[in-house]
Design a protein around this motif. Structure first.
Motif, PDB file in Angstrom:
ATOM      1  N   ARG A   1      96.248-112.091  11.596  1.00  0.00           N
ATOM      2  CA  ARG A   1      97.454-112.832  11.981  1.00  0.00           C
ATOM      3  C   ARG A   1      97.161-114.296  12.305  1.00  0.00           C
ATOM      4  O   ARG A   1      97.854-115.203  11.872  1.00  0.00           O
ATOM      5  CB  ARG A   1      98.061-112.126  13.196  1.00  0.00           C
ATOM      6  CG  ARG A   1      99.524-112.276  13.358  1.00  0.00           C
ATOM      7  CD  ARG A   1     100.072-111.278  14.354  1.00  0.00           C
ATOM      8  NE  ARG A   1      99.193-111.058  15.478  1.00  0.00           N
ATOM      9  CZ  ARG A   1      98.575-109.891  15.703  1.00  0.00           C
ATOM     10  NH1 ARG A   1      98.754-108.873  14.895  1.00  0.00           N
ATOM     11  NH2 ARG A   1      97.782-109.751  16.742  1.00  0.00           N
ATOM     12  N   ARG A   2      96.106-114.509  13.064  1.00  0.00           N
ATOM     13  CA  ARG A   2      95.821-115.897  13.497  1.00  0.00           C
ATOM     14  C   ARG A   2      95.470-116.765  12.284  1.00  0.00           C
ATOM     15  O   ARG A   2      95.884-117.915  12.172  1.00  0.00           O
ATOM     16  CB  ARG A   2      94.686-115.919  14.531  1.00  0.00           C
ATOM     17  CG  ARG A   2      95.125-115.281  15.848  1.00  0.00           C
ATOM     18  CD  ARG A   2      93.937-115.073  16.762  1.00  0.00           C
ATOM     19  NE  ARG A   2      93.660-116.215  17.606  1.00  0.00           N
ATOM     20  CZ  ARG A   2      94.216-116.433  18.791  1.00  0.00           C
ATOM     21  NH1 ARG A   2      95.123-115.602  19.251  1.00  0.00           N
ATOM     22  NH2 ARG A   2      93.889-117.485  19.504  1.00  0.00           N
TER      23      ARG A   2
ATOM     24  N   LEU B   1     102.136-117.378  19.501  1.00  0.00           N
ATOM     25  CA  LEU B   1     102.605-116.935  18.182  1.00  0.00           C
ATOM     26  C   LEU B   1     101.914-115.633  17.790  1.00  0.00           C
ATOM     27  O   LEU B   1     102.492-114.759  17.167  1.00  0.00           O
ATOM     28  CB  LEU B   1     102.307-118.010  17.118  1.00  0.00           C
ATOM     29  CG  LEU B   1     103.080-119.321  17.270  1.00  0.00           C
ATOM     30  CD1 LEU B   1     102.577-120.352  16.268  1.00  0.00           C
ATOM     31  CD2 LEU B   1     104.577-119.095  17.059  1.00  0.00           C
ATOM     32  N   ASP B   2     100.654-115.542  18.194  1.00  0.00           N
ATOM     33  CA  ASP B   2      99.856-114.365  17.846  1.00  0.00           C
ATOM     34  C   ASP B   2     100.381-113.118  18.552  1.00  0.00           C
ATOM     35  O   ASP B   2     100.322-112.015  18.027  1.00  0.00           O
ATOM     36  CB  ASP B   2      98.411-114.661  18.265  1.00  0.00           C
ATOM     37  CG  ASP B   2      97.475-113.559  17.823  1.00  0.00           C
ATOM     38  OD1 ASP B   2      97.741-112.970  16.761  1.00  0.00           O
ATOM     39  OD2 ASP B   2      96.498-113.290  18.541  1.00  0.00           O
TER      40      ASP B   2
ATOM     41  N   LEU C   1      95.877-112.963  -0.655  1.00  0.00           N
ATOM     42  CA  LEU C   1      96.914-112.600   0.317  1.00  0.00           C
ATOM     43  C   LEU C   1      96.318-112.120   1.628  1.00  0.00           C
ATOM     44  O   LEU C   1      97.026-111.831   2.571  1.00  0.00           O
ATOM     45  CB  LEU C   1      97.807-111.497  -0.260  1.00  0.00           C
ATOM     46  CG  LEU C   1      98.682-111.911  -1.431  1.00  0.00           C
ATOM     47  CD1 LEU C   1      99.529-110.747  -1.885  1.00  0.00           C
ATOM     48  CD2 LEU C   1      99.574-113.091  -1.047  1.00  0.00           C
ATOM     49  N   GLN C   2      95.000-111.978   1.658  1.00  0.00           N
ATOM     50  CA  GLN C   2      94.357-111.574   2.901  1.00  0.00           C
ATOM     51  C   GLN C   2      93.625-112.776   3.481  1.00  0.00           C
ATOM     52  O   GLN C   2      92.866-113.438   2.788  1.00  0.00           O
ATOM     53  CB  GLN C   2      93.379-110.435   2.646  1.00  0.00           C
ATOM     54  CG  GLN C   2      92.774-109.919   3.922  1.00  0.00           C
ATOM     55  CD  GLN C   2      91.966-108.646   3.719  1.00  0.00           C
ATOM     56  OE1 GLN C   2      91.813-108.182   2.601  1.00  0.00           O
ATOM     57  NE2 GLN C   2      91.456-108.104   4.805  1.00  0.00           N
ATOM     58  N   TYR C   3      93.855-113.032   4.759  1.00  0.00           N
ATOM     59  CA  TYR C   3      93.347-114.276   5.341  1.00  0.00           C
ATOM     60  C   TYR C   3      92.194-114.054   6.309  1.00  0.00           C
ATOM     61  O   TYR C   3      91.589-114.990   6.789  1.00  0.00           O
ATOM     62  CB  TYR C   3      94.493-115.008   6.044  1.00  0.00           C
ATOM     63  CG  TYR C   3      95.616-115.294   5.084  1.00  0.00           C
ATOM     64  CD1 TYR C   3      95.603-116.436   4.296  1.00  0.00           C
ATOM     65  CD2 TYR C   3      96.655-114.394   4.905  1.00  0.00           C
ATOM     66  CE1 TYR C   3      96.595-116.682   3.384  1.00  0.00           C
ATOM     67  CE2 TYR C   3      97.661-114.627   3.989  1.00  0.00           C
ATOM     68  CZ  TYR C   3      97.629-115.778   3.230  1.00  0.00           C
ATOM     69  OH  TYR C   3      98.609-116.009   2.314  1.00  0.00           O
ATOM     70  N   GLY C   4      91.935-112.792   6.638  1.00  0.00           N
ATOM     71  CA  GLY C   4      90.870-112.480   7.574  1.00  0.00           C
ATOM     72  C   GLY C   4      90.719-110.978   7.583  1.00  0.00           C
ATOM     73  O   GLY C   4      91.351-110.281   6.779  1.00  0.00           O
TER      74      GLY C   4
END
Ligand SMILES: Nc1ncnc2c1ncn2[C@@H]1O[C@H](COP(=O)(O)OP(=O)(O)OP(=O)(O)O)[C@@H](O)[C@H]1O
Length: 663
Positions: free
Chosen positions: A521-522, A549-550, A342-345
């Motif tokens: 977010r990105r 979007l960011d 669930l964490q993307y960065g």
């Protein structure tokens, strides 16, 4: 063209009298037909039901194969582009032949799903007779199965080319397959599939030995740095840690005889002498000699952190500055649990809550999830369940706000037959009981009627439920996760929520960050866009759109972002999304980027002159790179983590930098 009768009598004749089998039928096909008839007792005319594994089984298989799936994603997208326009499906199945991922021509994937070509379908030989994936898995080699070579008549419309994916010990991990109804040039497709498999194997290898030194070699100089080159991973003392399949083939030595051995036992060079060449502008390759047989090879060495060549078929068509998944988060030597996925960065809050949830994963601690609407509380609860040992038991969600108050008691606790007017004759097991052994997710717990809260509390304390109309309690074993977007303490204050229940629910309270505060977010935008391209079309967006979007405030959080992306994708005029594709209500709220800088310029800082100068310089680089951390890290030749630490030390807050001043 064979009729059904023709097809089955041809197979039976070939199997019964192998010597009389027509020479154009390859040996491995006849072997497979034999297995189908003798070992699996299949009938060529049969129309067996497609075998699809249950969703939970599919998810647990995907979890186990996460690393392969991650590395295969880009290669499968490449393949889609290389054979674009044909009617085909590209599938990746695990070692049991269960399809994990299916991409392809949108028109065909719909028809293909009817033929059982979809995630979860089982394409082992035992289930589907002779077929690309099943037969390649058994043969352990790249395999083509053309139309009437299929055992089941119902599959004879297909032509399949499949190649197994191996680990470095030669164990089959998965199989990659291209299947289509059109008569694709099968040998050519098989070459493409085999190349993709090599690229996937190399990617997995490089990822497993991240941070180590690599030696790439081939007997022909023009092949160093291509897919056919061998790669060795080495430690600081030039000891061999791992070898790709091609390295083993070229040296004619198995992995276990290579691992742990000094490099000099196989080559007349040290890593130092090789890597010296790498710093030259045009990567030089060095002639080296096989220390045992004197054969000549060509090689180069890559230091840890140097850009490692992972040869791939073709370049994925995405806009250059489109946020790529953060390698440290999307992939890794160990598969990531559903929670970690669930964490993307980099994002401190997500790291903290995932770590906290992981610590109590197997403990009987109720979890209360808080966060604005759409921040992913239910997704988090599901991921928590799938990461725990309860994963094979049910996950039952109940939305306390959406069930009529009169029914919620029956819904939760169940009832015996005739317990109340309108109750069904058979009675009903309540949700709490349905979740037995698994996880019960109580969403919008703040909206549970006050009177019911006492009953829920009793269940939680005594670990048993008594259905309506019954006097016999039933023991239960559930993990309880609840969620709310409202302030429960305020509700306690106003006597709408029981204080004792509150303390029973919140063994651990986790606050999910709103999207506008997430540092990843990105990457999350990139991930959600990739999820929308399930029809196999590679979508990308311009840097301007990504910036827009960011910087939007996203009051509806991830749900709103997903919906906006979905709408943009559905209404797009081209596969490269631009600012023009933004829904007007979002476009109106955007603030020019220049306005965003003030908050970083005016930070109240206490930096010495040297640090101040460094900060200024870094801000300039960030600005020039449009705040793309990967680009800046590359330009400054430091790792992303080092760069993040530096940003923190110099008080440069990226999320502030990108936020608009007004929503
Ligand atoms: N981490 C995530 N990755 C991908 N998609 C996500 C993520 N979090 C949320 N979503 C998307 O947002 C939608 C809403 O998520 P979810 O229902 O879990 O939010 P919630 O916080 O429980 O919302 P609510 O408070 O309104 O019930 C999901 O359907 C999912 O598509």
């Amino acid at each position: 063209m064979f009729t059904k009768d023709h097809h089955s009598s041809r197979i039976r004749a070939a199997v019964e009298s192998l010597a009389a089998a027509p020479p154009q039928i390859p040996g491995h096909i006849i072997d497979s037909w034999l297995r189908c008839m003798r070992d699996y007792d299949l009938d060529p005319d049969a129309l067996p039901e497609a075998c699809i594994v249950p969703r939970i089984d599919l998810e647990s298989r995907q979890y186990k194969l996460a690393q392969v799936l991650n590395e295969a994603k880009a290669e499968m997208t490449n393949l889609v582009q290389q054979i674009a326009g044909s009617s085909y499906a590209i599938m990746l199945a695990d070692a049991d032949g269960v399809v994990m991922n299916c991409l392809g021509d949108p028109g065909f994937t719909h028809a293909a799903s009817k033929a059982g070509m979809m995630s979860g379908a089982v394409w082992s030989e035992r289930h589907q007779g002779t077929n690309g994936m099943g037969t390649a898995l058994l043969e352990k080699r790249p395999t083509v199965v053309q139309r009437y070579e299929h055992f089941l008549f119902r599959n004879t419309g297909l032509t399949c080319a499949a190649a197994p994916i191996f680990d470095t010990d030669g164990k089959v991990l998965a199989v990659l397959d291209v299947s289509g109804e059109t008569h694709l040039a099968p040998r050519h497709v098989l070459d493409l599939v085999s190349m993709s498999v090599h690229a996937i194997e190399n990617r997995i290898f490089v990822k497993c030995f991240q941070g180590k030194r690599f030696m790439h070699f081939h007997s022909r100089p023009e092949f160093v740095g291509t897919l056919s080159a061998g790669i060795l991973a080495l430690d600081e003392d030039d000891c061999i840690l791992g070898a790709t399949r091609h390295a083993q083939l070229q040296l004619d030595v198995e992995a276990r005889a290579l691992i742990g051995q000094p490099l000099e036992r196989f080559f007349n060079v040290s890593f130092e002498s090789l890597s010296r060449e790498v710093v030259r502008p045009n990567r030089q390759i060095t002639p080296v000699f096989d220390a045992r047989l004197g054969r000549r090879f060509f090689a180069f060495g890559a230091e840890p952190g140097a850009r490692i060549i992972v040869p791939a078929g073709a370049v994925v068509r995405v806009s250059p500055s489109f946020a790529q998944p953060n390698q440290n988060y999307m992939e890794g030597a160990n598969p990531r649990s559903p929670l970690q996925q669930l964490q993307y960065g980099p994002d401190a809050a997500m790291t903290r809550i995932i770590a906290a949830a992981t610590r109590v994963l197997e403990r009987d601690v109720p979890i209360l999830l808080r966060g604005e609407t759409g921040t992913g509380k239910e997704m988090f609860a599901k991921a928590l369940h799938r990461s725990s040992r309860r994963a094979d038991c049910p996950f039952v969600a109940i939305n306390c706000a959406s069930i009529p108050e009169a029914l919620i008691e029956a819904e939760l606790f169940g009832y015996k037959s005739g317990a109340f007017t309108g109750a069904s004759k058979e009675g009903q097991r309540g949700k709490i009981f349905q979740a037995n052994g698994g996880t019960l997710f109580l969403d919008e717990i703040g909206d549970m009627p006050f009177a019911l809260q006492a009953r829920l509390l009793r269940v939680l304390e005594e670990r048993e439920v008594t259905p309506l109309g019954s006097e016999t309690p039933v023991g239960i074993d559930i993990r309880l996760v609840s969620a709310t977007h409202c302030d429960l303490l305020a509700k306690i204050e106003s006597r709408e929520f029981r204080e004792d229940l509150y303390y029973r629910l919140q063994g651990l309270t986790l606050m999910l960050p709103p999207l506008r505060e997430r540092g990843d977010r990105r990457e999350l935008i990139a991930h959600l866009l990739r999820r929308e391209q399930s029809d196999g079309v590679a979508l990308s967006m311009t840097p301007e759109l990504l910036d827009a979007l960011d910087s939007y405030r996203w009051p509806g959080n991830v749900r709103q972002l997903r919906n906006v992306l979905r709408t943009m994708v559905a209404l797009r005029s081209a596969d490269l999304l631009t600012l023009e594709d933004l829904p007007p209500e979002i476009a109106q709220c955007l603030v020019p980027r220049s306005a965003m800088q003030d908050c970083v310029q005016n930070a109240d800082l206490e930096l010495n002159p040297l640090k101040s100068a460094e900060r200024e310089a870094l801000l300039q680089v960030l600005h020039a790179a449009r705040w793309n951390i990967s680009t800046v890290a590359r330009q400054l030749d430091v790792g992303r983590n080092t760069l993040y630490r530096k940003l923190e030390r110099l008080h440069i807050d990226l999320s502030n930098a990108k936020k608009p001043l007004k929503p």
